[in-house]
Write a protein that holds these residues in place. Structure first.
Motif, PDB file in Angstrom:
ATOM      1  N   VAL A  20     -69.402 -34.438  12.344  1.00 20.32           N
ATOM      2  CA  VAL A  20     -70.801 -34.014  12.454  1.00 20.32           C
ATOM      3  C   VAL A  20     -71.509 -34.645  13.650  1.00 20.32           C
ATOM      4  O   VAL A  20     -72.577 -34.188  14.042  1.00 20.32           O
ATOM      5  CB  VAL A  20     -71.598 -34.299  11.157  1.00 20.32           C
ATOM      6  CG1 VAL A  20     -71.013 -33.508   9.995  1.00 20.32           C
ATOM      7  CG2 VAL A  20     -71.649 -35.772  10.835  1.00 20.32           C
ATOM      8  N   HIS A  21     -70.907 -35.692  14.223  1.00 17.38           N
ATOM      9  CA  HIS A  21     -71.521 -36.374  15.374  1.00 17.38           C
ATOM     10  C   HIS A  21     -70.428 -37.174  16.071  1.00 17.38           C
ATOM     11  O   HIS A  21     -69.586 -37.779  15.410  1.00 17.38           O
ATOM     12  CB  HIS A  21     -72.640 -37.310  14.891  1.00 17.38           C
ATOM     13  CG  HIS A  21     -73.377 -38.004  15.978  1.00 17.38           C
ATOM     14  ND1 HIS A  21     -74.365 -37.399  16.717  1.00 17.38           N
ATOM     15  CD2 HIS A  21     -73.283 -39.271  16.460  1.00 17.38           C
ATOM     16  CE1 HIS A  21     -74.837 -38.262  17.607  1.00 17.38           C
ATOM     17  NE2 HIS A  21     -74.196 -39.399  17.465  1.00 17.38           N
ATOM     18  N   GLU A  22     -70.470 -37.171  17.401  1.00 22.61           N
ATOM     19  CA  GLU A  22     -69.493 -37.947  18.153  1.00 22.61           C
ATOM     20  C   GLU A  22     -70.120 -38.430  19.449  1.00 22.61           C
ATOM     21  O   GLU A  22     -70.879 -37.712  20.098  1.00 22.61           O
ATOM     22  CB  GLU A  22     -68.264 -37.089  18.462  1.00 22.61           C
ATOM     23  CG  GLU A  22     -67.161 -37.849  19.166  1.00 22.61           C
ATOM     24  CD  GLU A  22     -65.857 -37.063  19.298  1.00 22.61           C
ATOM     25  OE1 GLU A  22     -64.865 -37.676  19.743  1.00 22.61           O
ATOM     26  OE2 GLU A  22     -65.836 -35.866  18.959  1.00 22.61           O
ATOM     27  N   THR A  23     -69.808 -39.672  19.800  1.00 23.73           N
ATOM     28  CA  THR A  23     -70.184 -40.239  21.092  1.00 23.73           C
ATOM     29  C   THR A  23     -68.904 -40.784  21.722  1.00 23.73           C
ATOM     30  O   THR A  23     -67.822 -40.685  21.138  1.00 23.73           O
ATOM     31  CB  THR A  23     -71.216 -41.376  20.947  1.00 23.73           C
ATOM     32  OG1 THR A  23     -70.582 -42.508  20.317  1.00 23.73           O
ATOM     33  CG2 THR A  23     -72.435 -40.947  20.129  1.00 23.73           C
ATOM     34  N   VAL A  42     -69.612 -43.145   9.368  1.00 19.91           N
ATOM     35  CA  VAL A  42     -69.777 -43.394  10.801  1.00 19.91           C
ATOM     36  C   VAL A  42     -68.895 -44.580  11.156  1.00 19.91           C
ATOM     37  O   VAL A  42     -69.013 -45.654  10.551  1.00 19.91           O
ATOM     38  CB  VAL A  42     -71.241 -43.701  11.163  1.00 19.91           C
ATOM     39  CG1 VAL A  42     -71.389 -43.910  12.658  1.00 19.91           C
ATOM     40  CG2 VAL A  42     -72.172 -42.583  10.679  1.00 19.91           C
ATOM     41  N   ALA A  68     -75.586 -44.251  15.917  1.00 18.01           N
ATOM     42  CA  ALA A  68     -74.963 -43.002  15.465  1.00 18.01           C
ATOM     43  C   ALA A  68     -75.398 -42.674  14.038  1.00 18.01           C
ATOM     44  O   ALA A  68     -75.656 -41.509  13.711  1.00 18.01           O
ATOM     45  CB  ALA A  68     -73.449 -43.098  15.567  1.00 18.01           C
ATOM     46  N   ALA A  71     -78.771 -41.185  14.188  1.00 20.85           N
ATOM     47  CA  ALA A  71     -78.687 -39.808  14.695  1.00 20.85           C
ATOM     48  C   ALA A  71     -78.200 -38.853  13.609  1.00 20.85           C
ATOM     49  O   ALA A  71     -78.702 -37.734  13.478  1.00 20.85           O
ATOM     50  CB  ALA A  71     -77.772 -39.754  15.917  1.00 20.85           C
ATOM     51  N   VAL A  72     -77.237 -39.296  12.818  1.00 20.40           N
ATOM     52  CA  VAL A  72     -76.729 -38.476  11.714  1.00 20.40           C
ATOM     53  C   VAL A  72     -77.833 -38.251  10.692  1.00 20.40           C
ATOM     54  O   VAL A  72     -78.048 -37.120  10.239  1.00 20.40           O
ATOM     55  CB  VAL A  72     -75.495 -39.131  11.052  1.00 20.40           C
ATOM     56  CG1 VAL A  72     -75.172 -38.486   9.707  1.00 20.40           C
ATOM     57  CG2 VAL A  72     -74.298 -39.069  11.984  1.00 20.40           C
ATOM     58  N   ALA A  75     -80.202 -35.685  12.103  1.00 22.35           N
ATOM     59  CA  ALA A  75     -79.596 -34.353  12.163  1.00 22.35           C
ATOM     60  C   ALA A  75     -79.427 -33.732  10.781  1.00 22.35           C
ATOM     61  O   ALA A  75     -79.504 -32.508  10.625  1.00 22.35           O
ATOM     62  CB  ALA A  75     -78.240 -34.426  12.870  1.00 22.35           C
ATOM     63  N   GLU A  76     -79.210 -34.571   9.772  1.00 24.39           N
ATOM     64  CA  GLU A  76     -79.010 -34.086   8.404  1.00 24.39           C
ATOM     65  C   GLU A  76     -80.327 -33.917   7.654  1.00 24.39           C
ATOM     66  O   GLU A  76     -80.330 -33.573   6.473  1.00 24.39           O
ATOM     67  CB  GLU A  76     -78.090 -35.041   7.636  1.00 24.39           C
ATOM     68  CG  GLU A  76     -76.674 -35.112   8.187  1.00 24.39           C
ATOM     69  CD  GLU A  76     -75.850 -33.853   7.935  1.00 24.39           C
ATOM     70  OE1 GLU A  76     -76.019 -33.220   6.870  1.00 24.39           O
ATOM     71  OE2 GLU A  76     -75.017 -33.501   8.791  1.00 24.39           O
TER      72      GLU A  76
END
Length: 116
Positions: A20-23, A42, A68, A71-72, A75-76
């Motif tokens: 759902v998220h990546e850096t 995460v 992160a 950010a999740v 976003a959620e």
């Protein structure tokens, strides 16, 4: 990478996950056994056994995991009503995979999770 580590193998693409998220330094993916409507793990891409290990060895990686996770949560759609961020550390702390990971949980009221 630790070849015996489940999460290292997810980072390497050897095991599928719903990302759902990546850096460059972190990966966030849905838990396969969710405890809430939103349950995302995460992790730092680099292997560190637990939260103490990453904090001591690479404070920037620890900060990246927190960023992160934030950010999740955003976003959620969890920021308005709140969410829980959990690091389990060690066997007595409930850690099951020994690659540091944060649990982002939300989407409903969460009751107490620690019993006496």
């Amino acid at each position: 990478m630790d070849n015996d580590c489940l999460f290292c193998r997810i980072v390497a693409g050897e095991i599928p996950a719903t990302v759902v998220h990546e850096t460059d330094t972190t990966l966030a993916f849905r838990d396969i056994d969710p405890k809430a409507p939103v349950h995302v793990l995460v992790i730092p891409k680099a292997h560190h056994q637990d939260v103490t290990a990453v904090a001591n060895a690479d404070p920037k990686a620890a900060a990246d995991v927190l960023a992160a996770a934030a950010a999740v949560a955003e976003a959620e759609g969890l920021l308005a009503d709140g969410f829980r961020l959990i690091f389990n550390s060690g066997a007595n702390g409930g850690q099951e995979v020994f690659h540091v990971h944060a649990h982002v949980l939300g989407g409903r009221p969460l009751g107490p999770m620690v019993s006496r």
